[in-house]
Each structure stands twice: as C-alpha cells, then as structure tokens.
Scaffold this motif. Structure first.
Motif, PDB file in Angstrom:
ATOM      1  N   LEU A 155       4.312  -0.516 -11.412  1.00  0.00           N
ATOM      2  CA  LEU A 155       3.416   0.587 -11.746  1.00  0.00           C
ATOM      3  C   LEU A 155       4.075   1.931 -11.478  1.00  0.00           C
ATOM      4  N   TRP A 156       4.731   2.055 -10.327  1.00  0.00           N
ATOM      5  CA  TRP A 156       5.374   3.328 -10.005  1.00  0.00           C
ATOM      6  C   TRP A 156       6.511   3.625 -10.989  1.00  0.00           C
ATOM      7  N   THR A 157       7.274   2.584 -11.360  1.00  0.00           N
ATOM      8  CA  THR A 157       8.342   2.777 -12.340  1.00  0.00           C
ATOM      9  C   THR A 157       7.772   3.272 -13.664  1.00  0.00           C
ATOM     10  N   ALA A 158       6.651   2.694 -14.069  1.00  0.00           N
ATOM     11  CA  ALA A 158       6.011   3.131 -15.312  1.00  0.00           C
ATOM     12  C   ALA A 158       5.564   4.583 -15.211  1.00  0.00           C
ATOM     13  N   ARG A 159       4.972   4.938 -14.094  1.00  0.00           N
ATOM     14  CA  ARG A 159       4.512   6.321 -13.919  1.00  0.00           C
ATOM     15  C   ARG A 159       5.683   7.295 -13.931  1.00  0.00           C
ATOM     16  N   LEU A 160       6.772   6.956 -13.286  1.00  0.00           N
ATOM     17  CA  LEU A 160       7.940   7.834 -13.242  1.00  0.00           C
ATOM     18  C   LEU A 160       8.512   8.106 -14.629  1.00  0.00           C
ATOM     19  N   ASN A 161       8.318   7.152 -15.530  1.00  0.00           N
ATOM     20  CA  ASN A 161       8.859   7.284 -16.886  1.00  0.00           C
ATOM     21  C   ASN A 161       7.809   7.718 -17.905  1.00  0.00           C
ATOM     22  N   ASP A 162       6.617   8.108 -17.413  1.00  0.00           N
ATOM     23  CA  ASP A 162       5.520   8.519 -18.298  1.00  0.00           C
ATOM     24  C   ASP A 162       5.121   7.420 -19.283  1.00  0.00           C
TER      25      ASP A 162
ATOM     26  N   ARG B 190     -10.517 -17.508   7.899  1.00  0.00           N
ATOM     27  CA  ARG B 190     -11.376 -17.507   9.084  1.00  0.00           C
ATOM     28  C   ARG B 190     -12.012 -16.137   9.311  1.00  0.00           C
ATOM     29  N   ALA B 191     -11.305 -15.091   8.881  1.00  0.00           N
ATOM     30  CA  ALA B 191     -11.843 -13.736   9.030  1.00  0.00           C
ATOM     31  C   ALA B 191     -12.837 -13.383   7.928  1.00  0.00           C
ATOM     32  N   GLY B 192     -13.073 -14.333   7.011  1.00  0.00           N
ATOM     33  CA  GLY B 192     -14.029 -14.105   5.942  1.00  0.00           C
ATOM     34  C   GLY B 192     -13.495 -13.262   4.805  1.00  0.00           C
ATOM     35  N   ARG B 193     -12.178 -13.122   4.733  1.00  0.00           N
ATOM     36  CA  ARG B 193     -11.588 -12.314   3.673  1.00  0.00           C
ATOM     37  C   ARG B 193     -11.442 -13.155   2.402  1.00  0.00           C
ATOM     38  N   THR B 194     -11.572 -12.536   1.274  1.00  0.00           N
ATOM     39  CA  THR B 194     -11.529 -13.220  -0.014  1.00  0.00           C
ATOM     40  C   THR B 194     -10.217 -12.920  -0.736  1.00  0.00           C
ATOM     41  N   PRO B 195      -9.917 -13.648  -1.815  1.00  0.00           N
ATOM     42  CA  PRO B 195      -8.685 -13.371  -2.567  1.00  0.00           C
ATOM     43  C   PRO B 195      -8.611 -11.913  -3.011  1.00  0.00           C
ATOM     44  N   SER B 196      -7.409 -11.368  -2.987  1.00  0.00           N
ATOM     45  CA  SER B 196      -7.211  -9.984  -3.420  1.00  0.00           C
ATOM     46  C   SER B 196      -5.885  -9.852  -4.133  1.00  0.00           C
ATOM     47  N   ARG B 197      -5.773  -8.800  -4.922  1.00  0.00           N
ATOM     48  CA  ARG B 197      -4.505  -8.537  -5.619  1.00  0.00           C
ATOM     49  C   ARG B 197      -3.419  -8.158  -4.616  1.00  0.00           C
TER      50      ARG B 197
ATOM     51  N   ARG C  38       0.835  -1.208   0.000  1.00  0.00           N
ATOM     52  CA  ARG C  38       0.000   0.000   0.000  1.00  0.00           C
ATOM     53  C   ARG C  38       0.872   1.262   0.000  1.00  0.00           C
ATOM     54  N   ARG C  39       1.975   1.222   0.741  1.00  0.00           N
ATOM     55  CA  ARG C  39       2.862   2.380   0.814  1.00  0.00           C
ATOM     56  C   ARG C  39       3.513   2.658  -0.540  1.00  0.00           C
ATOM     57  N   ILE C  40       3.941   1.616  -1.241  1.00  0.00           N
ATOM     58  CA  ILE C  40       4.528   1.818  -2.570  1.00  0.00           C
ATOM     59  C   ILE C  40       3.502   2.444  -3.507  1.00  0.00           C
ATOM     60  N   LEU C  41       2.272   1.930  -3.461  1.00  0.00           N
ATOM     61  CA  LEU C  41       1.208   2.492  -4.298  1.00  0.00           C
ATOM     62  C   LEU C  41       0.970   3.957  -3.935  1.00  0.00           C
ATOM     63  N   GLU C  42       0.932   4.250  -2.650  1.00  0.00           N
ATOM     64  CA  GLU C  42       0.696   5.617  -2.189  1.00  0.00           C
ATOM     65  C   GLU C  42       1.803   6.559  -2.679  1.00  0.00           C
ATOM     66  N   LEU C  43       3.039   6.118  -2.565  1.00  0.00           N
ATOM     67  CA  LEU C  43       4.164   6.944  -2.998  1.00  0.00           C
ATOM     68  C   LEU C  43       4.092   7.250  -4.490  1.00  0.00           C
ATOM     69  N   GLY C  44       3.551   6.300  -5.246  1.00  0.00           N
ATOM     70  CA  GLY C  44       3.430   6.480  -6.684  1.00  0.00           C
ATOM     71  C   GLY C  44       2.134   7.138  -7.115  1.00  0.00           C
ATOM     72  N   GLY C  45       1.304   7.527  -6.151  1.00  0.00           N
ATOM     73  CA  GLY C  45       0.022   8.122  -6.501  1.00  0.00           C
ATOM     74  C   GLY C  45      -0.903   7.129  -7.186  1.00  0.00           C
ATOM     75  N   LEU C  46      -0.828   5.879  -6.733  1.00  0.00           N
ATOM     76  CA  LEU C  46      -1.557   4.775  -7.356  1.00  0.00           C
ATOM     77  C   LEU C  46      -2.541   4.160  -6.372  1.00  0.00           C
ATOM     78  N   ALA C  47      -3.414   3.291  -6.887  1.00  0.00           N
ATOM     79  CA  ALA C  47      -4.409   2.621  -6.059  1.00  0.00           C
ATOM     80  C   ALA C  47      -4.352   1.118  -6.289  1.00  0.00           C
ATOM     81  N   GLU C  48      -4.926   0.369  -5.353  1.00  0.00           N
ATOM     82  CA  GLU C  48      -4.938  -1.098  -5.495  1.00  0.00           C
ATOM     83  C   GLU C  48      -5.605  -1.520  -6.793  1.00  0.00           C
ATOM     84  N   ASP C  49      -6.588  -0.786  -7.249  1.00  0.00           N
ATOM     85  CA  ASP C  49      -7.278  -1.130  -8.500  1.00  0.00           C
ATOM     86  C   ASP C  49      -6.373  -1.014  -9.722  1.00  0.00           C
TER      87      ASP C  49
END
Length: 332
Positions: free
Chosen positions: A152-159, A132-139, A101-112
């Motif tokens: 993703l952040w590398t791609a954004r940095l290079n336009d 057990r917590a009822g959580r489902t698969p996620s990226r 999440r922190r890498i995404l945040e630094l890159g101005g990106l989202a989990e989606d």
C-alpha cells in the motif's frame, strides 16, 4: 544480465517428483514424501537436482523476498526490521503487529486500507493466546500483513490507486511481475491468487533458487542487498521467534531463507550458492530436513545443520521414528 534472460516461461505440467523422504516408524516405512530439489553452485550452475526442477509451480510465500525487492526498486524507503517484515510470513506476535501498524502509519494509511484476508495469528501458541483473550480474526494478524502494508505504501508513493492494489493489472503488481521475471530469469507461466489475496506467479523451482541467489550475491546498496541484509539481520521479523526458518538463518552465517505454504523452502548464501525445495504433498514435516540435506550438498558444514534433521516421530509420548531423507539427495 545474460541477454537470453528472461527465458520462456516454464511448462505447466504435472511435475515429475521423486522420493525425497521416508516417514519411518519402528523401522517400518509408514509414509513417503515425494518432491523436487535443486542445488546451485556459486556460479549459478546446477550442482544437484532431484525430481522436476523446471516445471511451473507456485512458490507461495517463498516469493516474498522478490516482492520486497520490487517494492524497494519502486521507491519503498524501508530498511532493517520493517523491511524484513515487508518480506515476512510472520507469526502474529505483538512485534509483528506493531511493525505493520508502523508501516501503515509511515504511509499515512490505516488498517482498513489492507485487503489481505482476516485471519488468526499463524504461530499456534500466539493463536491460542489470541483466542483465549477473545480476539477475532483480523487483517493485521494475518501472516502477510506486513507485505500488504508495504504494498500500500509503495502504491501511495507512486501515486497509484489503493483500493485495487491486489489486481494483477495494477501497476504495483506489474512491477512485481517484472521483478520476478528479472530475478528468476524466466517469464511467468501463469497467474493465480495466493491465500492472502495477492497475485501469485508460477515460475520454476530452478528459477526460484536462481532469484534468491541473485538477491544474496547482489552488490551492496542495491534493492536486492537491502532486502537480504534486512531479512538476515532480523530473521524473527521475517518469520517468528519459534520458527524453524529463523533458527536456520541464525545457525548458518550469511544464510537467507524463506519458507512457503505447501512445502516450499528456498535458501541462499552470500556467494550465490542456493537451494530450493518443493515437497509434493505440501507436508511441512519434510520441508526443513530435505532443505538441510540440500544445504549440505551445497557445502554448508553439516555440524551447523544437526538441529534441522527433523522432529522425532512419537509413539506413546516417546520417540519411535523420524523423517529420513532418502533417494538421490541422500546418495554420496
């Protein structure tokens, strides 16, 4: 670099693997694991080999340190635990999810924005708690999410465009391919798709060992050295708290190690000594014992490797056998 590099691509063929380990139960050989092993000296020469180290194969996640080097060369400004996570096959612990999440945040990106395949955490105990917590698969929980966030952040940095960052023709993936060829010293033999959706480049086992040797022995301040220092300094971020590859890095001073699905293991020391292992049937139980014996061949003190001889084979809840390294790798 030697002007002969990168050399021609390794040949795509059925590898000529050799026996590397026996599964012994009650004194009887119950199973045989075939594989290939290469041990490089500090000068890069092959000190020992078993099986077929030159056939094209897929290194799977063992290639992640090379992918991380490519991203740092392309401007990715990570270091420390987040750079280690960018090269990780992580266990899905909360520290891994928070780091991604922190890498995404630094890159101005989202989990989606991630395009890796949704999955449950890799570590069995973490996965059980998740379910057990009822959580489902996620990226985010998928073991390659740190790498994908960094891509993703590398791609954004290079336009570069974001939605198609996994396309083999994308500038990011072309940069990765060029780095793989640079570090392995050979052309890529074939391109496929890894389990997470990223391009997967076929190289040789020899080339994989050579690449990690170059990463661990690189000059301070280089992209290679930054990746090596990050992974060695934050082994649990590159794998997980209970993972054998993290334990191996903690046990052997200066060692950089990375595992991959289908029985792949690579490891290298700061002076350039390196080993690479491929277990033919993909069995994980033979990966670490064979790699540990290869590291002994490379000159690592056997006393540092006693914990990696392999888990005991149980019968009725008590030890009745084990995985035993055999063949040329076990000979004096």
């Amino acid at each position: 670099m030697d002007k002969s590099f990168p050399a021609e691509a390794p040949v795509v063929r059925a590898p000529g693997h050799a026996p590397v380990a026996h599964l012994v139960r009650g004194g009887v050989v119950e199973g045989i694991h075939y594989g290939s092993v290469v041990v490089l000296g500090a000068d890069g020469t092959v000190d020992h080999q078993v099986g077929d180290i030159e056939a094209a194969f897929y290194p799977r996640s063992a290639v992640k340190p090379l992918q991380a080097v490519a991203m740092v060369r392309a401007g990715l400004p990570l270091d420390g635990e987040l750079l280690s996570l960018a090269a990780a096959s992580h266990s899905g612990e909360e520290r891994h999810l928070a780091g991604t999440r922190r890498i995404l945040e630094l890159g101005g990106l989202a989990e989606d924005d991630l395009r890796n395949v949704p999955d449950l955490p890799f570590d069995p105990a973490v996965r059980d708690t998740w379910v057990r917590a009822g959580r489902t698969p996620s990226r985010l929980a998928q073991n390659c999410s740190g790498k994908h966030a960094a891509m993703l952040w590398t791609a954004r940095l290079n336009d570069w465009s974001l939605p198609d960052y996994l396309d083999p023709a994308h500038p990011l993936q072309q940069t990765v391919r060029e780095t793989v060829e640079d570090l392995t010293g050979q052309r890529v033999a074939h391109t496929s798709v890894d389990g997470c959706g990223a391009p997967l480049f076929a190289i040789s086992l020899h080339g994989l060992a050579r690449a990690l040797s170059r990463i661990t022995s690189a000059a301070p301040g280089t992209a290679e050295a930054k990746v090596a220092d990050a992974m060695r300094g934050h082994a649990e971020m590159a794998s997980g708290t209970s993972r054998d590859v993290a334990a191996l890095m903690r046990a052997v001073p200066g060692l950089l190690a990375k595992d991959g699905f289908e029985g792949v293991q690579v490891a290298a020391l700061p002076d350039g000594r390196a080993v690479a292992v491929k277990i033919a049937d993909g069995a994980d139980r033979a990966r670490i014992p064979v790699a540990a014996r290869a590291l002994e061949r490379a000159g690592v003190d056997p006393a540092l490797l006693t914990a990696f001889a392999g888990q005991a084979l149980l019968g009725g809840g008590v030890p009745v056998g084990a995985v035993q390294v055999v063949g040329e790798l076990d000979s004096a």
